[in-house]
Design a protein around this motif. Structure first.
Motif, mmCIF file in Angstrom:
data_model
loop_
_atom_site.group_PDB
_atom_site.id
_atom_site.type_symbol
_atom_site.label_atom_id
_atom_site.label_comp_id
_atom_site.label_asym_id
_atom_site.label_seq_id
_atom_site.Cartn_x
_atom_site.Cartn_y
_atom_site.Cartn_z
ATOM 1 N N PHE A 104 47.557 29.253 37.854
ATOM 2 C CA PHE A 104 47.355 28.188 39.488
ATOM 3 C C PHE A 104 48.569 28.986 39.512
ATOM 4 C CE2 PHE A 104 45.603 23.610 37.576
ATOM 5 C CZ PHE A 104 44.519 23.433 38.426
ATOM 6 N N LEU A 105 49.207 29.170 39.768
ATOM 7 C CA LEU A 105 50.081 30.420 40.501
ATOM 8 C C LEU A 105 49.473 30.977 41.192
ATOM 9 C CD1 LEU A 105 52.907 29.482 42.417
ATOM 10 C CD2 LEU A 105 53.710 31.415 40.549
ATOM 11 N N LEU A 106 48.488 32.002 39.712
ATOM 12 C CA LEU A 106 48.139 33.232 40.445
ATOM 13 C C LEU A 106 46.562 33.061 41.535
ATOM 14 C CD1 LEU A 106 47.561 36.155 40.043
ATOM 15 C CD2 LEU A 106 46.663 35.521 37.482
ATOM 16 N N PHE A 107 45.968 32.448 40.704
ATOM 17 C CA PHE A 107 44.885 31.844 41.396
ATOM 18 C C PHE A 107 45.399 31.566 42.953
ATOM 19 C CE2 PHE A 107 42.456 30.773 38.053
ATOM 20 C CZ PHE A 107 41.816 32.187 37.801
ATOM 21 N N TYR A 108 46.304 30.390 43.465
ATOM 22 C CA TYR A 108 46.112 30.364 44.867
ATOM 23 C C TYR A 108 47.649 30.199 45.235
ATOM 24 C CZ TYR A 108 42.206 27.485 43.732
ATOM 25 O OH TYR A 108 40.693 26.841 42.679
ATOM 26 N N LEU A 146 44.678 35.172 59.963
ATOM 27 C CA LEU A 146 44.141 36.354 59.665
ATOM 28 C C LEU A 146 42.615 36.871 59.811
ATOM 29 C CD1 LEU A 146 46.376 34.351 56.792
ATOM 30 C CD2 LEU A 146 47.001 36.552 58.371
ATOM 31 N N ASN A 147 42.253 36.741 60.476
ATOM 32 C CA ASN A 147 40.484 37.116 61.040
ATOM 33 C C ASN A 147 39.717 37.008 59.467
ATOM 34 O OD1 ASN A 147 38.977 38.336 62.395
ATOM 35 N ND2 ASN A 147 39.819 40.492 61.398
ATOM 36 N N ALA A 148 39.776 35.606 58.982
ATOM 37 C CA ALA A 148 39.177 35.927 57.660
ATOM 38 C C ALA A 148 38.123 35.018 58.015
ATOM 39 C CB ALA A 148 40.129 35.366 56.439
ATOM 40 N N SER A 149 37.450 34.768 57.207
ATOM 41 C CA SER A 149 36.067 33.798 57.423
ATOM 42 C C SER A 149 36.638 31.904 57.059
ATOM 43 C CB SER A 149 34.826 33.869 56.507
ATOM 44 O OG SER A 149 33.397 32.583 56.581
ATOM 45 N N CYS A 150 36.116 31.091 58.025
ATOM 46 C CA CYS A 150 36.764 29.661 57.402
ATOM 47 C C CYS A 150 35.264 29.444 56.945
ATOM 48 C CB CYS A 150 36.993 28.892 59.295
ATOM 49 S SG CYS A 150 37.788 29.091 60.462
ATOM 50 N N CYS A 210 35.222 36.290 50.355
ATOM 51 C CA CYS A 210 34.677 35.889 48.767
ATOM 52 C C CYS A 210 35.153 35.024 47.954
ATOM 53 C CB CYS A 210 33.859 37.282 48.444
ATOM 54 S SG CYS A 210 32.629 37.325 49.740
ATOM 55 N N PHE A 211 36.507 36.045 47.894
ATOM 56 C CA PHE A 211 37.778 34.999 47.100
ATOM 57 C C PHE A 211 37.633 33.999 47.770
ATOM 58 C CE2 PHE A 211 41.892 34.573 46.408
ATOM 59 C CZ PHE A 211 42.075 34.921 44.852
ATOM 60 N N ASP A 212 38.237 34.065 48.861
ATOM 61 C CA ASP A 212 38.871 32.162 49.104
ATOM 62 C C ASP A 212 37.497 31.334 48.775
ATOM 63 O OD1 ASP A 212 40.104 30.224 50.605
ATOM 64 O OD2 ASP A 212 40.066 31.130 52.768
ATOM 65 N N MET A 213 36.155 31.480 48.901
ATOM 66 C CA MET A 213 35.275 30.998 48.900
ATOM 67 C C MET A 213 35.228 30.402 47.338
ATOM 68 S SD MET A 213 34.238 29.768 51.929
ATOM 69 C CE MET A 213 35.773 29.307 52.351
ATOM 70 N N THR A 214 35.454 31.796 46.493
ATOM 71 C CA THR A 214 35.502 30.936 45.238
ATOM 72 C C THR A 214 36.596 30.455 44.033
ATOM 73 O OG1 THR A 214 34.581 33.778 44.687
ATOM 74 C CG2 THR A 214 35.843 32.721 43.026
ATOM 75 N N MET A 215 38.259 31.134 44.990
ATOM 76 C CA MET A 215 39.061 29.352 44.439
ATOM 77 C C MET A 215 38.266 27.944 45.432
ATOM 78 S SD MET A 215 40.933 30.889 43.344
ATOM 79 C CE MET A 215 39.198 32.069 42.376
ATOM 80 N N THR A 216 37.456 28.132 46.291
ATOM 81 C CA THR A 216 37.359 26.416 46.854
ATOM 82 C C THR A 216 36.604 26.147 46.049
ATOM 83 O OG1 THR A 216 37.906 27.363 48.971
ATOM 84 C CG2 THR A 216 36.414 25.432 48.335
ATOM 85 N N ILE A 217 35.416 26.596 44.669
ATOM 86 C CA ILE A 217 34.583 25.841 44.574
ATOM 87 C C ILE A 217 34.479 25.480 43.134
ATOM 88 C CG2 ILE A 217 32.874 26.365 46.277
ATOM 89 C CD1 ILE A 217 31.562 28.726 44.940
ATOM 90 N N MET A 218 36.155 27.024 42.793
ATOM 91 C CA MET A 218 35.365 27.661 41.140
ATOM 92 C C MET A 218 36.895 26.661 39.755
ATOM 93 S SD MET A 218 34.489 30.511 38.802
ATOM 94 C CE MET A 218 35.983 31.410 39.699
ATOM 95 N N PRO A 219 38.325 27.308 40.687
ATOM 96 C CA PRO A 219 39.075 27.052 39.273
ATOM 97 C C PRO A 219 39.794 25.800 39.188
ATOM 98 C CG PRO A 219 40.005 28.988 40.222
ATOM 99 C CD PRO A 219 38.586 28.022 41.414
#
Length: 427
Positions: free
Chosen positions: A20-24, A205-209, A306-315
């Motif tokens: 969890f810590l690694l992912f988030y 941080l200029n990332a996508s919301c 894309c990493f952020d959204m992957t963490m949002t929907i997956m693990p």
């Protein structure tokens, strides 16, 4: 045997926590950025360039609340000549269409028992606008649910962010009924956290919301290129977000554009809604998961998103389910006598520690959100504190919901909206 079981579960839970810590861990950076941003959240933009917008509201049997939403749109500080309101009365059996027309909206009724859902209703109205209102040359479309209410500066603030070049913009989601019970407060705290501790730092941080259901603005060119609204999974909001991020869009966030919506009141309503969300996340993961993961490793401006959204929907929930099942199965086996009974005490302590850690993390998240958003939450102070302590239990109920969603066929079910308030009542 006792030491083996205790040692196994102890190390398993430690490994789970580290994963969890690694992912988030990046979300701890989000929190720091969000807290630093509280000092000055004003976004500089070209406020004085007014764009023509269409407001689209998909409504099904919403005669009680839709009138107040339209009134709040008419009260905007943004020039009214730049805003047109369109309502889809979707499979309605009440007076939604009549109330919306009386309030000043352009209304079309839609009856289709096969294609059910907000996405189909939106696509229906986009096709009408294309065929009948093309000369209006709308620059963008606002999307709202019928139970929403808008702060008077909402469109002005969204226009400012839109003028910065963002072709999709989301906003600050507040609640009409935070103080009704622990369920409505649980929803509200999460949406406030999502706005200020996920979308705000993403913006900084200029990332996508990511959009969240309702209260967002999309450029007309995106709808035109897609040929209407093409997202029809059970969670069309996260599908829309991920689809656009994969195409290179960067979704913006307007922290001073505040709207309010109504949260489900009963646990049954909440169960049905979140069951649909959980199933929808699985659908999105199945459809877009491979593309998201592949784009993480392609060096472009949206790789991190894309990493952020992957963490949002997956693990997160999947890992939680696995952890709960393994701990639960071992504990059940001990109770049934498969392992020595001497293991019961140690295993119980380990499970209570794991639950305690989870509870503490959720409580800290709730308290941090409540404290920093204190003035924007409209209810008695003691309720804000009490509902911070019930928030972890609200989030815990996602576990059985997510397990059921793995196996159950889920369809869209209407959540009745009965909290009739004006924007002045809410504030």
């Amino acid at each position: 045997m006792e030491s083996f079981i205790s040692s196994f579960l102890y190390h398993f839970n430690i490994v789970t926590f580290l994963v969890f810590l690694l992912f988030y861990s990046y979300q701890f950076i989000y929190m720091i950025v969000a807290l630093k941003s509280k000092v000055s959240k004003k976004i500089v933009g070209e406020e004085d360039r007014f764009n023509k917008y269409a407001v689209i509201i998909a409504a099904r049997n919403e005669e009680l609340v839709i009138g107040e939403l339209i009134k709040s749109i008419h009260k905007q500080t943004y020039p009214q000549e730049y805003v047109d309101i369109f309502v889809i009365a979707d499979n309605c059996t009440d007076q939604t269409a009549k109330v919306a027309k009386k309030a000043g909206a352009f209304v079309r009724e839609r009856f289709n028992k096969n294609k059910i859902g907000k996405g189909y209703a939106l696509d229906f109205m986009f096709n009408i606008i294309k065929a009948e209102f093309a000369s209006n040359q709308y620059k963008g479309y606002f999307i709202f649910d019928a139970d929403n209410l808008l702060d008077e500066n909402y469109i002005m603030e969204m226009n400012r962010t839109f003028n910065q070049g963002y072709r999709v913009v989301t906003s600050y989601r507040n609640s009409k009924n935070f103080d009704q019970n622990w369920i409505t407060a649980g929803y509200a705290i999460w949406f406030l956290h999502e706005a200020e501790y996920l979308n705000l730092p993403r913006m900084k941080l200029n990332a996508s919301c990511a959009i969240s259901g309702t209260g967002f603005l999309v450029h007309a060119d995106i709808i035109k290129k897609n040929g209407g609204w093409i997202h029809h999974l059970l969670t069309e909001d996260i599908e829309f977000s991920i689809s656009n991020i994969l195409k290179g869009e960067k979704i913006g966030y307007s922290p001073n554009a505040v709207f309010y919506d109504e949260q489900p009141i009963t646990f049954r309503q909440s169960w049905n809604q979140r069951l649909r969300w959980a199933k929808g996340f699985y659908q999105v993961l199945s459809k877009y998961g491979k593309d998201l993961i592949r784009n993480i490793f392609i060096r472009n401006h949206n790789s991190f998103s894309c990493f952020d959204m992957t963490m949002t929907i997956m693990p997160a929930m999947i890992l939680t389910i696995v952890s709960i099942l393994i701990n639960g199965l071992f504990y059940l086996a001990i109770l049934m006598g498969i392992f020595e009974k001497e293991s019961i005490g140690d295993t119980t302590i380990l499970m209570l520690r794991s639950f305690g850690m989870y509870y503490l993390v959720m409580l800290c998240m709730a308290l941090m959100t409540i404290i920093t958003e204190w003035k924007r939450i409209h209810c008695a102070g003691w309720k804000k504190i009490v509902y911070s302590f019930t928030f972890p239990f609200f989030m815990l109920t996602y576990i059985p919901i997510s397990i059921v969603a793995l196996f159950k066929e889920v369809e869209w079910k209407q959540i009745p909206h009965t909290v009739v308030k004006s924007i002045d009542d809410v504030r």
